[in-house]
Design a protein around this motif. Structure first.
Motif, PDB file in Angstrom:
ATOM      1  N   GLY A  99      -6.393  12.397  -7.892  1.00 51.73           N
ATOM      2  CA  GLY A  99      -6.540  11.288  -7.313  1.00 51.73           C
ATOM      3  C   GLY A  99      -6.623  10.176  -8.003  1.00 51.73           C
ATOM      4  N   HIS A 100      -5.681  10.113  -9.321  1.00 57.12           N
ATOM      5  CA  HIS A 100      -5.683   9.119 -10.126  1.00 57.12           C
ATOM      6  C   HIS A 100      -4.963   7.962  -9.301  1.00 57.12           C
ATOM      7  CE1 HIS A 100      -5.311   6.866 -14.005  1.00 57.12           C
ATOM      8  NE2 HIS A 100      -4.283   6.487 -13.452  1.00 57.12           N
ATOM      9  N   GLU A 101      -5.707   6.703  -9.677  1.00 57.77           N
ATOM     10  CA  GLU A 101      -5.229   5.497  -8.924  1.00 57.77           C
ATOM     11  C   GLU A 101      -5.547   4.245  -9.887  1.00 57.77           C
ATOM     12  OE1 GLU A 101      -7.342   5.232  -5.139  1.00 57.77           O
ATOM     13  OE2 GLU A 101      -5.806   6.318  -4.116  1.00 57.77           O
ATOM     14  N   SER A 102      -4.450   3.753 -10.128  1.00 56.52           N
ATOM     15  CA  SER A 102      -4.446   2.479 -10.838  1.00 56.52           C
ATOM     16  C   SER A 102      -2.940   1.497 -10.782  1.00 56.52           C
ATOM     17  CB  SER A 102      -4.640   3.032 -12.449  1.00 56.52           C
ATOM     18  OG  SER A 102      -3.392   3.331 -13.024  1.00 56.52           O
ATOM     19  N   GLU A 103      -3.073   0.260 -11.128  1.00 56.86           N
ATOM     20  CA  GLU A 103      -1.807  -0.342 -10.837  1.00 56.86           C
ATOM     21  C   GLU A 103      -0.950   0.087 -11.844  1.00 56.86           C
ATOM     22  OE1 GLU A 103      -1.229  -2.923  -8.557  1.00 56.86           O
ATOM     23  OE2 GLU A 103      -3.203  -2.217  -7.615  1.00 56.86           O
ATOM     24  N   GLN A 104      -1.129   0.392 -13.065  1.00 55.65           N
ATOM     25  CA  GLN A 104      -0.227   0.722 -14.063  1.00 55.65           C
ATOM     26  C   GLN A 104       0.647   2.097 -13.626  1.00 55.65           C
ATOM     27  OE1 GLN A 104      -3.413   0.070 -14.769  1.00 55.65           O
ATOM     28  NE2 GLN A 104      -3.357  -1.652 -15.846  1.00 55.65           N
ATOM     29  N   HIS A 105      -0.249   3.090 -12.989  1.00 53.93           N
ATOM     30  CA  HIS A 105       0.271   4.294 -12.494  1.00 53.93           C
ATOM     31  C   HIS A 105       1.257   3.982 -11.375  1.00 53.93           C
ATOM     32  CE1 HIS A 105       0.752   8.135 -10.773  1.00 53.93           C
ATOM     33  NE2 HIS A 105       0.740   8.853 -11.945  1.00 53.93           N
TER      34      HIS A 105
ATOM     35  N   PHE B   8       4.263   2.649 -12.371  1.00 51.07           N
ATOM     36  CA  PHE B   8       5.315   3.516 -12.914  1.00 51.07           C
ATOM     37  C   PHE B   8       5.987   4.606 -12.084  1.00 51.07           C
ATOM     38  CE2 PHE B   8       5.218   8.287 -13.925  1.00 51.07           C
ATOM     39  CZ  PHE B   8       6.044   8.466 -14.846  1.00 51.07           C
ATOM     40  N   MET B   9       5.120   5.018 -10.829  1.00 50.55           N
ATOM     41  CA  MET B   9       5.436   5.829  -9.747  1.00 50.55           C
ATOM     42  C   MET B   9       6.759   5.271  -9.168  1.00 50.55           C
ATOM     43  SD  MET B   9       4.043   8.741  -9.748  1.00 50.55           S
ATOM     44  CE  MET B   9       3.881   9.479  -8.254  1.00 50.55           C
ATOM     45  N   ARG B  10       6.521   3.781  -8.831  1.00 52.86           N
ATOM     46  CA  ARG B  10       7.685   2.887  -8.012  1.00 52.86           C
ATOM     47  C   ARG B  10       8.779   2.786  -8.911  1.00 52.86           C
ATOM     48  NH1 ARG B  10       5.123   3.977  -3.660  1.00 52.86           N
ATOM     49  NH2 ARG B  10       3.963   2.472  -2.596  1.00 52.86           N
ATOM     50  N   THR B  11       8.719   2.799 -10.236  1.00 49.89           N
ATOM     51  CA  THR B  11       9.986   2.687 -10.986  1.00 49.89           C
ATOM     52  C   THR B  11      10.632   3.870 -10.975  1.00 49.89           C
ATOM     53  OG1 THR B  11       8.580   1.058 -12.576  1.00 49.89           O
ATOM     54  CG2 THR B  11      10.555   2.026 -13.552  1.00 49.89           C
ATOM     55  N   THR B  12       9.937   5.207 -11.029  1.00 44.85           N
ATOM     56  CA  THR B  12      10.793   6.505 -11.175  1.00 44.85           C
ATOM     57  C   THR B  12      11.517   6.421  -9.657  1.00 44.85           C
ATOM     58  OG1 THR B  12       9.012   7.645  -9.943  1.00 44.85           O
ATOM     59  CG2 THR B  12       8.863   7.533 -12.290  1.00 44.85           C
TER      60      THR B  12
ATOM     61  N   ASN C 165       0.743   7.222 -20.444  1.00 43.88           N
ATOM     62  CA  ASN C 165      -0.463   7.601 -20.482  1.00 43.88           C
ATOM     63  C   ASN C 165      -0.642   8.920 -20.166  1.00 43.88           C
ATOM     64  OD1 ASN C 165      -3.219   7.626 -19.886  1.00 43.88           O
ATOM     65  ND2 ASN C 165      -3.222   5.531 -18.793  1.00 43.88           N
ATOM     66  N   PRO C 166      -1.162   9.746 -21.094  1.00 42.41           N
ATOM     67  CA  PRO C 166      -1.348  11.304 -20.948  1.00 42.41           C
ATOM     68  C   PRO C 166      -2.435  11.726 -19.828  1.00 42.41           C
ATOM     69  CG  PRO C 166      -1.388  10.748 -23.146  1.00 42.41           C
ATOM     70  CD  PRO C 166      -1.479   9.384 -22.509  1.00 42.41           C
ATOM     71  N   SER C 167      -3.273  10.691 -19.569  1.00 42.46           N
ATOM     72  CA  SER C 167      -4.518  10.936 -18.307  1.00 42.46           C
ATOM     73  C   SER C 167      -3.874  10.897 -17.015  1.00 42.46           C
ATOM     74  CB  SER C 167      -5.359   9.927 -18.543  1.00 42.46           C
ATOM     75  OG  SER C 167      -4.950   8.531 -18.177  1.00 42.46           O
ATOM     76  N   TRP C 168      -2.457  10.347 -17.150  1.00 46.23           N
ATOM     77  CA  TRP C 168      -1.994  10.471 -15.599  1.00 46.23           C
ATOM     78  C   TRP C 168      -1.502  11.670 -15.184  1.00 46.23           C
ATOM     79  CZ3 TRP C 168       2.010   5.904 -16.497  1.00 46.23           C
ATOM     80  CH2 TRP C 168       1.337   4.542 -16.331  1.00 46.23           C
ATOM     81  N   ILE C 169      -1.306  12.600 -16.077  1.00 44.25           N
ATOM     82  CA  ILE C 169      -0.957  14.121 -15.711  1.00 44.25           C
ATOM     83  C   ILE C 169      -1.683  15.085 -16.297  1.00 44.25           C
ATOM     84  CG2 ILE C 169       1.299  13.584 -15.198  1.00 44.25           C
ATOM     85  CD1 ILE C 169       1.798  14.594 -18.114  1.00 44.25           C
ATOM     86  N   ALA C 170      -3.117  14.739 -16.665  1.00 41.71           N
ATOM     87  CA  ALA C 170      -4.154  15.805 -17.349  1.00 41.71           C
ATOM     88  C   ALA C 170      -4.361  16.785 -16.407  1.00 41.71           C
ATOM     89  CB  ALA C 170      -5.290  15.021 -17.840  1.00 41.71           C
ATOM     90  N   LEU C 171      -4.415  17.879 -16.644  1.00 39.67           N
ATOM     91  CA  LEU C 171      -4.857  19.212 -15.945  1.00 39.67           C
ATOM     92  C   LEU C 171      -6.215  19.057 -15.217  1.00 39.67           C
ATOM     93  CD1 LEU C 171      -3.433  21.728 -14.645  1.00 39.67           C
ATOM     94  CD2 LEU C 171      -4.625  22.968 -16.470  1.00 39.67           C
TER      95      LEU C 171
ATOM     96  N   SER D 177       0.900  -1.176  -0.092  1.00 37.64           N
ATOM     97  CA  SER D 177       0.063   0.128  -0.071  1.00 37.64           C
ATOM     98  C   SER D 177       0.781   1.116   0.055  1.00 37.64           C
ATOM     99  CB  SER D 177      -0.895  -0.147   1.259  1.00 37.64           C
ATOM    100  OG  SER D 177      -0.200   0.141   2.519  1.00 37.64           O
ATOM    101  N   TYR D 178       0.231   2.487  -0.491  1.00 35.36           N
ATOM    102  CA  TYR D 178       1.084   3.551  -0.446  1.00 35.36           C
ATOM    103  C   TYR D 178       0.202   4.695   0.140  1.00 35.36           C
ATOM    104  CZ  TYR D 178      -2.010   4.196  -4.406  1.00 35.36           C
ATOM    105  OH  TYR D 178      -3.248   4.316  -5.188  1.00 35.36           O
ATOM    106  N   SER D 179       0.902   5.792   0.779  1.00 38.79           N
ATOM    107  CA  SER D 179       0.153   6.788   1.463  1.00 38.79           C
ATOM    108  C   SER D 179      -0.961   7.432   0.894  1.00 38.79           C
ATOM    109  CB  SER D 179       1.290   7.991   1.814  1.00 38.79           C
ATOM    110  OG  SER D 179       0.763   8.980   2.475  1.00 38.79           O
ATOM    111  N   GLY D 180      -2.047   7.279   1.561  1.00 36.83           N
ATOM    112  CA  GLY D 180      -3.257   8.034   1.297  1.00 36.83           C
ATOM    113  C   GLY D 180      -4.061   7.518   0.213  1.00 36.83           C
ATOM    114  N   ALA D 181      -3.926   6.120  -0.140  1.00 31.49           N
ATOM    115  CA  ALA D 181      -4.587   5.466  -1.086  1.00 31.49           C
ATOM    116  C   ALA D 181      -5.993   5.315  -0.603  1.00 31.49           C
ATOM    117  CB  ALA D 181      -3.959   3.930  -1.288  1.00 31.49           C
ATOM    118  N   GLY D 182      -6.812   5.533  -1.915  1.00 28.22           N
ATOM    119  CA  GLY D 182      -8.333   5.694  -1.659  1.00 28.22           C
ATOM    120  C   GLY D 182      -8.892   6.454  -0.422  1.00 28.22           C
ATOM    121  N   LYS D 183      -8.220   7.642  -0.206  1.00 26.19           N
ATOM    122  CA  LYS D 183      -8.815   8.462   0.945  1.00 26.19           C
ATOM    123  C   LYS D 183      -8.782   9.794   0.521  1.00 26.19           C
ATOM    124  CE  LYS D 183      -6.502   5.517   4.620  1.00 26.19           C
ATOM    125  NZ  LYS D 183      -5.088   5.718   5.612  1.00 26.19           N
ATOM    126  N   PRO D 184      -9.993  10.141  -0.077  1.00 26.03           N
ATOM    127  CA  PRO D 184     -10.183  11.507  -0.712  1.00 26.03           C
ATOM    128  C   PRO D 184     -10.158  12.499   0.399  1.00 26.03           C
ATOM    129  CG  PRO D 184     -12.032  10.331  -1.205  1.00 26.03           C
ATOM    130  CD  PRO D 184     -10.965   9.258  -0.738  1.00 26.03           C
TER     131      PRO D 184
END
Length: 502
Positions: A102-108, A111-115, A91-97, A25-32
């Motif tokens: 709150g975008h959350e997906s396994e692919q993203h 990606f974040m972990r890879t960075t 995936n341009p939707s990851w950084i769309a203005l 899990s990561y910080s704040g997942a699913g907590k708007p």
């Protein structure tokens, strides 16, 4: 060749552990509505990619600073922008203005972990491996053990986005170890321009280099070195801040974001002196904000002074590393607006001396991870916390035989204690004292971890367990501050005596 092969294995093991833990899990997942630190990292990519530089640090209709506004120096923003360009390709939707909030997906998530992993591979892990490989007067076994222990330190594994600036700081230490003072200054300037919390380490860097200039003579080589270092710092800062130097308002706004003094003395349940005192004396309500600021500044200044004076007058590499520990710990305990994760800035220099004082270093690193327990429980990291703590302790025991390294000599306390005995002849110590204190400490850590994870606090005291963790950790840190200051002050005498003995 064998040494490098074993170092590579240690690095790979560290990477595997990091990657495995990061898939949880990561910080704040699913907590708007704010989601957490993970969303902060993603949102900075959104802002830096879609908005012009002049709007990055300003509150606008497209950049609500109350929603994870940028509050780190320019290099963090540039790093976010670089990651955003890669995200755009995938995936341009990851950084769309606006729409990506709150975008959350396994692919993203991957990606974040890879960075983070790429940043570790490029900056942090090579610095650790090279530092350990080139430790002077140290056996190959100790070098490999040091690398393994540093890479398996639980704090940096569980808080998996805090390594980049620490990697630059490590490169700075590595360069200074080999008298590459200009390169060391460049590396530390990058660290400071990535995270302003690197100010915790700035005084030891400054005092050590100034002390070297004094030692070389300010009428000769020392003056030349001082000019080169000053020029290097100015150029590095100019390059990092150049896009913001077009307008004074830009610079002032960035500084306001970096140092938000209006947030108060402390937030959450941080294991420093102010949070601990507030249990009995509500300092935030009893004193004005200005008084709180002045008090924290005064105490921080007074506690860093001994190390800074010693480093300036008697610069040495060992003293430099102790100075990093002492100044960072003083900032953590007494400075203004400290976060729980800031303890990592103390842990890194402690990691650097784990081969010299393994018992005390291991003890500190365990306590530093424990001090972040409320934060880790909030992020659902109880199991990784327990596993990494046990693994780290096991590796330290196996690598350094820490329970056999508790004599006055091993703890580097022989000279200070001998001085005390000159005045108090009846003063005696025993290696078992430290062992017993360590066992009591670990038992207390275990009990508080169990209680925090399994029991509900009384309704009247909802913050009972986080405050208990903070207070216990703070008492430990005060003890460690005293210990590291003592060995730092006596360091040069101890080194001279050791040379005579050899």
């Amino acid at each position: 060749m064998e040494k490098w092969s074993l170092m590579t294995i240690a690095a790979l093991l560290g990477l595997i552990v990091r990657w495995t833990v990061s898939l949880g899990s990561y910080s704040g997942a699913g907590k708007p509505p704010m989601y957490g630190d993970y969303e902060a990292q993603r949102h900075w990519q959104e802002v830096t990619y879609n908005l012009p530089i002049k709007h990055w640090y300003f509150n606008t209709s497209d950049n609500n600073l109350q929603y994870w506004g940028l509050d780190y120096p320019p290099l963090t923003a540039y790093h976010s922008l670089l990651c955003a360009y890669v995200a755009k390709l995938i995936n341009p939707s990851w950084i769309a203005l606006h729409t990506s909030r709150g975008h959350e997906s396994e692919q993203h998530k991957l990606f974040m972990r890879t960075t983070v992993l790429v940043a570790d591979l490029l900056v942090y892990i090579p610095a650790v491996i090279l530092y350990c490989c080139y430790l002077k007067d140290t056996s190959t076994k100790k070098k490999i053990s040091s690398a393994l222990c540093i890479l398996l330190y639980p704090g940096l594994i569980l808080i998996d986005y805090g390594h980049f600036h620490l990697g630059f700081a490590l490169w700075g230490v590595l360069f200074l170890s080999y008298d590459l003072d200009v390169l060391g200054s460049v590396a530390f300037c990058f660290a400071l321009n990535y995270k302003q919390m690197e100010l915790y380490h700035s005084l030891p860097f400054f005092c050590y280099l100034l002390g070297k200039c004094f030692r070389k003579g300010l009428m000769g080589k020392g003056l030349l070195l001082l000019i080169k270092l000053g020029f290097t710092v100015v150029v590095c800062f100019a390059l990092c801040w150049f896009p913001f130097c077009t307008d004074v308002k830009q610079i002032l706004q960035v500084l306001r974001r970096l140092f938000p003094v209006d947030r108060g003395l402390f937030e959450d349940k941080v294991a420093n002196i102010w949070c601990t005192i507030s249990v009995l004396f509500k300092i935030k309500t009893a004193l004005s904000a200005e008084t709180q600021f002045k008090l924290s500044f005064a105490l921080t200044f007074l506690t860093v002074l001994p190390s800074c004076i010693k480093l300036t007058l008697q610069p040495s590499l060992k003293g430099f590393k102790y100075g990093l520990v002492n100044c960072a710990l003083s900032f953590f305990l007494f400075s203004f607006q400290v976060h729980e994760k800031s303890i990592l800035l103390v842990s890194i220099p402690v990691c650097l001396v784990i081969n010299e004082i393994p018992f005390m270093s291991t003890w500190f690193l365990l306590v530093s991870t424990f001090s972040m327990l409320p934060l880790l429980l909030k992020d659902g990291l109880l199991l990784p916390y327990i596993v990494t703590m046990l693994a780290f302790l096991t590796v330290c025991i196996a690598s350094f035989s820490i329970f056999e390294k508790t004599s006055e000599d091993d703890l580097q306390l022989k000279i200070p204690l001998s001085s005390i005995r000159r005045y108090i002849s009846s003063f005696k110590t025993s290696p078992n004292i430290m062992k017993n204190l360590f066992l009591v400490s670990i038992t207390l850590i275990g009990i508080l971890t169990l209680m925090s994870a399994t029991l509900d606090p009384p309704q009247r005291l909802p913050d009972l367990f986080p405050l208990a963790v903070s207070a216990v950790s703070c008492l430990h840190f005060l003890f460690f501050l005293l210990y590291f200051n003592v060995i730092a002050i006596w360091e040069s005498r101890d080194s001279r005596n050791q040379k005579k003995y050899n």
